[in-house]
Design a protein around this motif. Structure first.
Motif, PDB file in Angstrom:
ATOM      1  N   PHE A 103      36.780 -57.534  -0.943  1.00  0.00           N
ATOM      2  CA  PHE A 103      36.678 -58.546   0.118  1.00  0.00           C
ATOM      3  C   PHE A 103      35.193 -58.815   0.376  1.00  0.00           C
ATOM      4  N   SER A 104      34.613 -59.704  -0.408  1.00  0.00           N
ATOM      5  CA  SER A 104      33.156 -59.812  -0.398  1.00  0.00           C
ATOM      6  C   SER A 104      32.608 -60.341   0.922  1.00  0.00           C
ATOM      7  N   ASP A 105      33.268 -61.354   1.522  1.00  0.00           N
ATOM      8  CA  ASP A 105      32.765 -61.891   2.798  1.00  0.00           C
ATOM      9  C   ASP A 105      32.731 -60.796   3.849  1.00  0.00           C
ATOM     10  N   LEU A 106      33.828 -60.064   3.875  1.00  0.00           N
ATOM     11  CA  LEU A 106      33.992 -58.991   4.845  1.00  0.00           C
ATOM     12  C   LEU A 106      32.916 -57.924   4.651  1.00  0.00           C
ATOM     13  N   VAL A 107      32.735 -57.527   3.389  1.00  0.00           N
ATOM     14  CA  VAL A 107      31.784 -56.462   3.100  1.00  0.00           C
ATOM     15  C   VAL A 107      30.363 -56.915   3.449  1.00  0.00           C
ATOM     16  N   ALA A 108      30.057 -58.173   3.118  1.00  0.00           N
ATOM     17  CA  ALA A 108      28.716 -58.674   3.396  1.00  0.00           C
ATOM     18  C   ALA A 108      28.437 -58.632   4.895  1.00  0.00           C
ATOM     19  N   PHE A 109      29.413 -59.062   5.674  1.00  0.00           N
ATOM     20  CA  PHE A 109      29.189 -59.066   7.121  1.00  0.00           C
ATOM     21  C   PHE A 109      29.139 -57.634   7.656  1.00  0.00           C
ATOM     22  N   ALA A 110      30.097 -56.821   7.215  1.00  0.00           N
ATOM     23  CA  ALA A 110      30.145 -55.435   7.686  1.00  0.00           C
ATOM     24  C   ALA A 110      28.824 -54.732   7.381  1.00  0.00           C
ATOM     25  N   HIS A 111      28.213 -55.123   6.272  1.00  0.00           N
ATOM     26  CA  HIS A 111      26.952 -54.500   5.906  1.00  0.00           C
ATOM     27  C   HIS A 111      25.865 -54.798   6.950  1.00  0.00           C
ATOM     28  N   GLU A 112      25.798 -56.076   7.362  1.00  0.00           N
ATOM     29  CA  GLU A 112      24.807 -56.443   8.393  1.00  0.00           C
ATOM     30  C   GLU A 112      25.075 -55.664   9.686  1.00  0.00           C
ATOM     31  N   PHE A 113      26.320 -55.639  10.046  1.00  0.00           N
ATOM     32  CA  PHE A 113      26.766 -54.950  11.257  1.00  0.00           C
ATOM     33  C   PHE A 113      26.389 -53.459  11.169  1.00  0.00           C
ATOM     34  N   GLU A 114      26.717 -52.892  10.032  1.00  0.00           N
ATOM     35  CA  GLU A 114      26.474 -51.473   9.811  1.00  0.00           C
ATOM     36  C   GLU A 114      24.979 -51.153   9.864  1.00  0.00           C
ATOM     37  N   THR A 115      24.192 -52.046   9.275  1.00  0.00           N
ATOM     38  CA  THR A 115      22.748 -51.818   9.252  1.00  0.00           C
ATOM     39  C   THR A 115      22.210 -51.707  10.675  1.00  0.00           C
ATOM     40  N   VAL A 116      22.670 -52.642  11.536  1.00  0.00           N
ATOM     41  CA  VAL A 116      22.202 -52.602  12.921  1.00  0.00           C
ATOM     42  C   VAL A 116      22.712 -51.332  13.604  1.00  0.00           C
ATOM     43  N   MET A 117      23.990 -50.995  13.362  1.00  0.00           N
ATOM     44  CA  MET A 117      24.540 -49.779  13.971  1.00  0.00           C
ATOM     45  C   MET A 117      23.772 -48.552  13.511  1.00  0.00           C
ATOM     46  N   ASP A 118      23.354 -48.596  12.249  1.00  0.00           N
ATOM     47  CA  ASP A 118      22.596 -47.472  11.716  1.00  0.00           C
ATOM     48  C   ASP A 118      21.277 -47.342  12.466  1.00  0.00           C
ATOM     49  N   GLY A 119      20.668 -48.519  12.726  1.00  0.00           N
ATOM     50  CA  GLY A 119      19.420 -48.529  13.485  1.00  0.00           C
ATOM     51  C   GLY A 119      19.614 -47.965  14.886  1.00  0.00           C
ATOM     52  N   VAL A 120      20.733 -48.345  15.496  1.00  0.00           N
ATOM     53  CA  VAL A 120      21.040 -47.854  16.839  1.00  0.00           C
ATOM     54  C   VAL A 120      21.204 -46.335  16.779  1.00  0.00           C
ATOM     55  N   ARG A 121      21.887 -45.911  15.720  1.00  0.00           N
ATOM     56  CA  ARG A 121      22.165 -44.491  15.561  1.00  0.00           C
ATOM     57  C   ARG A 121      20.878 -43.695  15.381  1.00  0.00           C
ATOM     58  N   ASN A 122      19.943 -44.267  14.602  1.00  0.00           N
ATOM     59  CA  ASN A 122      18.690 -43.572  14.340  1.00  0.00           C
ATOM     60  C   ASN A 122      17.706 -43.715  15.479  1.00  0.00           C
ATOM     61  N   GLY A 123      18.053 -44.545  16.446  1.00  0.00           N
ATOM     62  CA  GLY A 123      17.124 -44.765  17.536  1.00  0.00           C
ATOM     63  C   GLY A 123      16.035 -45.751  17.190  1.00  0.00           C
ATOM     64  N   THR A 124      16.119 -46.442  16.065  1.00  0.00           N
ATOM     65  CA  THR A 124      15.071 -47.406  15.714  1.00  0.00           C
ATOM     66  C   THR A 124      15.360 -48.782  16.308  1.00  0.00           C
ATOM     67  N   ILE A 125      16.589 -48.994  16.758  1.00  0.00           N
ATOM     68  CA  ILE A 125      16.891 -50.248  17.452  1.00  0.00           C
ATOM     69  C   ILE A 125      17.284 -49.886  18.876  1.00  0.00           C
ATOM     70  N   ALA A 126      16.591 -50.507  19.814  1.00  0.00           N
ATOM     71  CA  ALA A 126      16.815 -50.175  21.217  1.00  0.00           C
ATOM     72  C   ALA A 126      18.104 -50.826  21.710  1.00  0.00           C
ATOM     73  N   ILE A 127      18.805 -50.114  22.576  1.00  0.00           N
ATOM     74  CA  ILE A 127      20.049 -50.645  23.135  1.00  0.00           C
ATOM     75  C   ILE A 127      19.716 -51.538  24.327  1.00  0.00           C
ATOM     76  N   THR A 128      20.027 -52.812  24.147  1.00  0.00           N
ATOM     77  CA  THR A 128      19.817 -53.758  25.241  1.00  0.00           C
ATOM     78  C   THR A 128      21.150 -54.457  25.498  1.00  0.00           C
ATOM     79  N   ASP A 129      21.230 -55.132  26.634  1.00  0.00           N
ATOM     80  CA  ASP A 129      22.455 -55.878  26.923  1.00  0.00           C
ATOM     81  C   ASP A 129      22.723 -56.906  25.828  1.00  0.00           C
ATOM     82  N   GLU A 130      21.644 -57.537  25.383  1.00  0.00           N
ATOM     83  CA  GLU A 130      21.787 -58.561  24.354  1.00  0.00           C
ATOM     84  C   GLU A 130      22.348 -57.955  23.074  1.00  0.00           C
ATOM     85  N   LEU A 131      21.829 -56.771  22.735  1.00  0.00           N
ATOM     86  CA  LEU A 131      22.317 -56.101  21.530  1.00  0.00           C
ATOM     87  C   LEU A 131      23.804 -55.793  21.667  1.00  0.00           C
TER      88      LEU A 131
END
Lengths: 121, 176, 721
Positions: free
Chosen positions: C58-86
């Motif tokens: 499911f390429s569309d799904l995987v491509a989007f999930a990848h973007e989503f996952e990347t940001v979640m990974d950042g949140v997990r590592n503390g490299t992306i700050a948690i804001t209301d907007e996020l």
């Protein structure tokens, strides 16, 4: 005797796919949801290979591998970790924890079987 | 009881149907209502059973006899005599119900007796008479067949009760 | 890949669960509240959806999930700050993921540019991540120890080449679960192989560590495969062990196999006499199995997570299988009742053992049915967990501060009931927030905390599930409700109603108290629809309100929709089942109690009020019934709207639990009939729909009410088996 493989993954889909593929290749497969569950099952049943996802709730894959390596039973048993492509860091961590090798997700059935054969015959 | 014998016959003939599937012939179960003989394609017949008392349904045309329990499922029973304007059948133990499958649905048709199982090839079926013959219900018939001096009216079971059951028109013919 | 298609269903089911997990987690995620385990759970959910999606292409799904996952990974590592907007972006991303899953399931593709905005903001967040040390990657680049010395040799006539492979395992290779024998066997399997083992490194027995490897091997293999196939055999060990692969120049395969001395330069030390490697290895393996484990004592495998064994005791079962089981048990209940009925005719005093056996059978059947029903039971938490989202949306839309408190999430109820709870609960919570809670300023002015609370709870009470939605808002505005009711002609002007009666007016069809139809509650669905849905499931709903302090909506439902407690009644030769929940009492009226009205409709005085009589035989056209109410019985029933009717029947035969059967699966729905069941004698009895009967009687028969009833047929129907 059939070799017994355990698949440890919090994703049911992944477990079922691993299980189906390996059963088709003549292995017995047991499943576990997470590291702790796997550890509980493994102390009661000897398996010939463990395939563990890394990121799981309750007990993650690396902890599971370390704990298994610390037991007499699983000191030298092959343990494969399921990992995603660009995860060299994870591979290294897995290796130092005692992982035998890795399978890159998403895998195709033939690759899974060949990797399993590679490490446990 | 005679009904179980009929059932067994239907079952064995069904096997033949499969075996001769590539021939032009199709099997029809025929039954009588008064002096009339009707037939339905054997593929739509699930079973034939003796009459069991029905439970009435409220405020419906007289040909909807009611519902019975067919091994745990509830199926409606239609009175074929009443359907063709012959009044309600006075049921006795000799009457039988032809259980037919129309699409996903199962229903029973109350008739007087099972008559025959005929192998009929498509070219032997004459088109049903048109309106001027006096048969108002001719759209429920799929054709006429003459067997040894008797006329058998072949029924389109899907259309027969479509009005009463609210079945879609496109479902009709599914059983034939 | 084709083989894996069968797991799609599991994948979609499971992904649905993951979406729920992610949503629950995301809704709890606030700038000040970053629970690592929760964040990790969200990451895992997205990651698993992506992983499975990849397996199915499911390429569309995987491509989007990848973007989503990347940001979640950042949140997990503390490299992306948690804001209301996020958090908002992540919640919307979770929705998009759900939509993409739906597309994948339906085999459709999302429109071009689908969710482009979300992807863009995900990418922005990902780009904003604090860069980590990039040299991590380099540290783990492929080991230089792997040298593939392609010497440009010619190919043998049959396309096979000869390679020399030197393998010197890392001493503690076994401790990673790798086994040189498998690698040597794999090499052998590539073609013709000659294996030499160098035991020169073996220490004396006294110094031999049984778990270490002291051996190295030189393998000469002639194969049609190429260097990378050989490298692949050593995939997991090449970074730490020495693996040298050298290709020989052109030679006939036969001579290559026999030329043990044709060694590559690097293999100089490897020419000692070879002990059979398998034998040596077997010794090692045996030794290792008994070797003491210095590290074993350090970590106790069983010490953590006593609850983790749970998964071991559950199995997944296809719902169809359970339904079949439920169905069969239903049949058994009927058969058992049938047998019991026949046995009643046996001569008294005889067949004592048979009777006792049947009594036991009846007991076991009951227990079996309860057990089977409990298999279908699900905690209501799965519905409750959808509500925080709703509350969040409503709070934003209304500008009110709302806190949702839930309790009793683990209360179990039949799966079908759970499914049918979503809509009523949604409406009730909407109603509480929209109409019940005040604005923060108003609350403050009246001495309440600015944040309003909605409490959603569930509990088991006397064989039913009771769900309560309570708010601490302003309560029902009774004068306003009365005024509206009078305006709408629902209540006569000047009528005196008790507080409770006024409160319950809000359940009347067409009632809406909002001055203007808000875009939240006013979706053409009012509390009347909620009540109708609840009652169609055999439930009841009521409201208890205290002005200034809030309202409590309490709904109760049967624990299952597959069986029903009913009263069997007879009219003429027909028998019907009335749901027990509708029945108030049955009584035989005296002539003095009955009063004729102009329009041929009788009323009866009972419990201090006039109650309209409905002759079931007349309504249903049943011949041979008792037509005189004083000779038959009147069953007082209450409809969902609180209206009361007196059903005139011949006899009340007794109370019975019946299995609900569909009339519609083989026929169609009928006015005044909710479903059907099979009685002990195997005959069918119709289960009456009291609200439908009331409508029929008001419209003087079924014909005029057909259209109206068909509209309501869209509301949830009882689960039928």
């Amino acid at each position: 005797m059939k070799k017994k493989v355990m698949t440890v993954d919090d994703s049911r889909t992944m477990r079922e796919m691993v299980s189906f593929t390996l059963k088709g290749a003549g292995y017995d497969v047991v499943e576990a949801n997470d590291g702790q569950h796997a550890l509980n099952v493994l102390t009661a049943n000897k398996v010939d290979l463990v395939i563990a996802d890394l990121n799981m709730p309750i007990m993650d894959g690396l902890t599971l591998i370390r704990k298994l390596r610390a037991t007499a039973q699983y000191r030298t048993t092959p343990i494969l970790m399921l990992t995603t492509e660009a995860d060299d860091k994870k591979k290294a961590e897995g290796r130092s924890a005692g992982a035998t090798g890795w399978i890159v997700k998403p895998f195709d059935p033939a690759k899974l079987i060949s990797v399993v054969q590679k490490v446990c015959g | 009881m005679s009904k179980s014998a009929s059932l067994a016959t239907v079952g064995s003939i069904r096997g033949d149907v499969v075996a001769t599937a590539n021939s032009n012939e199709e099997q029809y179960v025929t039954f009588t209502v008064g002096n009339e003989e009707y037939g339905v394609n054997i593929l739509s017949v699930r079973e034939i059973r003796g009459w069991t008392p029905e439970s009435r349904l409220p405020n419906l045309p007289d040909y909807v006899r009611g519902v019975i329990n067919l091994r745990g499922i509830i199926i409606p029973i239609f009175d074929l005599r009443a359907r063709f304007g012959g009044g309600i059948t006075e049921v006795t133990k000799r009457h039988v119900v032809v259980v037919v499958q129309v699409g996903e649905r199962t229903r029973g048709i109350l008739v007087d007796a099972i008559s025959d199982i005929l192998a009929i090839s498509q070219d032997q079926i004459k088109p049903p008479p048109t309106m001027e013959s006096g048969l108002v219900e001719s759209q429920y018939l799929s054709g006429l067949f003459t067997a040894e001096n008797r006329m058998v009216t072949l029924l389109d079971v899907a259309r027969l009760f479509a009005i009463e059951t609210g079945d879609d028109e496109h479902q009709s013919g599914a059983a034939d | 890949m084709e083989d894996l298609q069968q797991f799609k269903q599991t994948y979609f089911e499971e992904s649905g669960e993951f979406l729920g997990v992610a949503e629950t987690g995301l809704l709890r995620l606030t700038p000040g509240n970053a629970d690592m385990e929760e964040i990790n759970a969200i990451f895992r959910a997205v990651h698993s959806i992506k992983g499975g999606g990849g397996a199915f292409g499911f390429s569309d799904l995987v491509a989007f999930a990848h973007e989503f996952e990347t940001v979640m990974d950042g949140v997990r590592n503390g490299t992306i700050a948690i804001t209301d907007e996020l958090v908002d972006t992540l919640i919307r991303s979770n929705d998009v993921l759900g939509q993409l899953l739906a597309h994948a399931r339906d085999g459709t593709r999302p429109p071009a540019g689908f969710a482009g905005q979300i992807v863009a903001s995900l990418k922005n967040f990902a780009a904003s991540a604090i860069q980590e040390d990039a040299d991590v990657e380099e540290l783990y680049a492929p080991s230089p120890a792997v040298t593939a010395a392609a010497t440009g040799g010619a190919t043998a006539a049959d396309g096979r080449r000869t390679y020399s492979v030197r393998f010197r395992p890392k001493a503690d290779l076994l401790l990673t679960g790798n086994d040189p024998t498998f690698m040597l066997r794999a090499l052998k399997a590539l073609g013709d192989a000659e294996i030499e083992c160098d035991i020169g490194g073996l220490p004396t027995l006294a110094h031999l560590e049984p778990e270490l490897i002291y051996l190295q091997w030189l393998v000469t293999v002639t194969t049609a495969k190429n260097t990378s196939d050989i490298q692949d055999i050593f995939e997991f060990v090449s970074d730490e062990s020495l693996v040298e692969i050298a290709e020989h120049s052109a030679e006939s395969p036969a001579s290559a196999a026999s030329k043990a001395e044709a060694k590559p330069p690097a293999a100089a030390a490897a020419s000692k006499a070879g002990a059979a490697p398998p034998a040596v290895y077997a010794t090692e393996a045996a030794a290792s199995a008994t070797a003491a484990k210095p590290t074993a004592g350090r970590s106790s495998a069983q010490s953590e997570g006593g609850h983790a064994n749970l998964g071991n005791h559950t199995i997944r079962v296809d719902l169809d299988k359970i339904d079949r089981l439920v169905n069969m048990v239903g049949e058994m209940v009927i058969t058992q009742a049938m047998v019991a009925e026949h046995v009643r005719d046996l001569p008294q005093g005889e067949f004592q053992e048979l009777l006792e056996g049947l009594e036991q059978l009846a007991q076991h059947t009951r227990e079996l049915r309860e057990s089977v029903m409990s298999i279908r039971a699900q905690p209501v938490g799965s519905v409750f967990s959808r509500m925080p989202r709703l509350v969040r949306e409503l709070a934003t839309a209304t500008g009110k501060d709302v806190s949702l408190v839930t309790s009793g999430e683990n209360t179990e109820v039949d799966k079908t009931v759970v499914e049918n709870l979503v809509d009523p609960l949604t409406h009730m919570i909407r109603n509480s927030i929209d109409h019940g809670l005040e604005s923060p300023d108003t609350r403050e002015a009246t001495g309440k905390p600015r944040t309003g609370t909605v409490h959603l709870s569930a509990a088991h009470r006397s064989g039913r599930i009771v769900i309560e939605v309570a708010d601490d808002g302003k309560g029902i505005d009774r004068p306003r409700v009365m005024q509206k009711a009078v305006e709408k002609g629902l209540v006569q002007a000047g009528a005196t109603l008790s507080d409770e009666e006024i409160d319950n007016l809000i359940f009347l069809p067409g009632f809406s108290t909002a001055d203007k139809i808000s875009n939240i509650s006013g979706r053409g669905v009012g509390m009347d629809v909620v009540r109708r849905n609840i009652t169609s499931l055999g439930g009841r709903i009521g409201v208890y309100s205290t002005p200034g302090q809030g309202s409590r909506f309490i709904l109760s439902l049967p624990l299952t929709l597959a069986v029903l407690d009913g009263m069997v009644i007879s009219v003429g030769a027909e028998r019907f089942v009335l749901p027990l929940t509708n029945i108030i009492e049955s009584l035989r009226p005296k002539i003095a109690d009955l009063h004729g009205l102009v329009n041929k409709c009788d009323v009866m005085m009972a419990r201090g009020e006039y109650i309209r009589l409905v002759y079931l035989h007349a309504l249903f056209g049943i011949p041979g019934a008792i037509t005189d109410a004083t000779k038959g019985l009147v069953v007082l029933v209450e409809t969902e709207d609180g209206g009361r009717l007196g059903l005139v029947v011949d006899e009340v035969l007794g109370q019975q639990q019946v299995v609900i059967k569909s009339l519609e699966s083989n026929y169609r729905r009928l006015d005044g009939v909710a479903a059907a069941t099979i009685l002990g004698d195997g005959r069918v009895a119709l289960i009456l729909d009291v609200a439908g009967l009331q409508e029929m009687s008001q419209h003087g028969g079924s014909a005029s009410s057909v259209a109206q009833r068909q509209v309501t047929a869209a509301s949830p129907q009882p689960h039928v088996m």
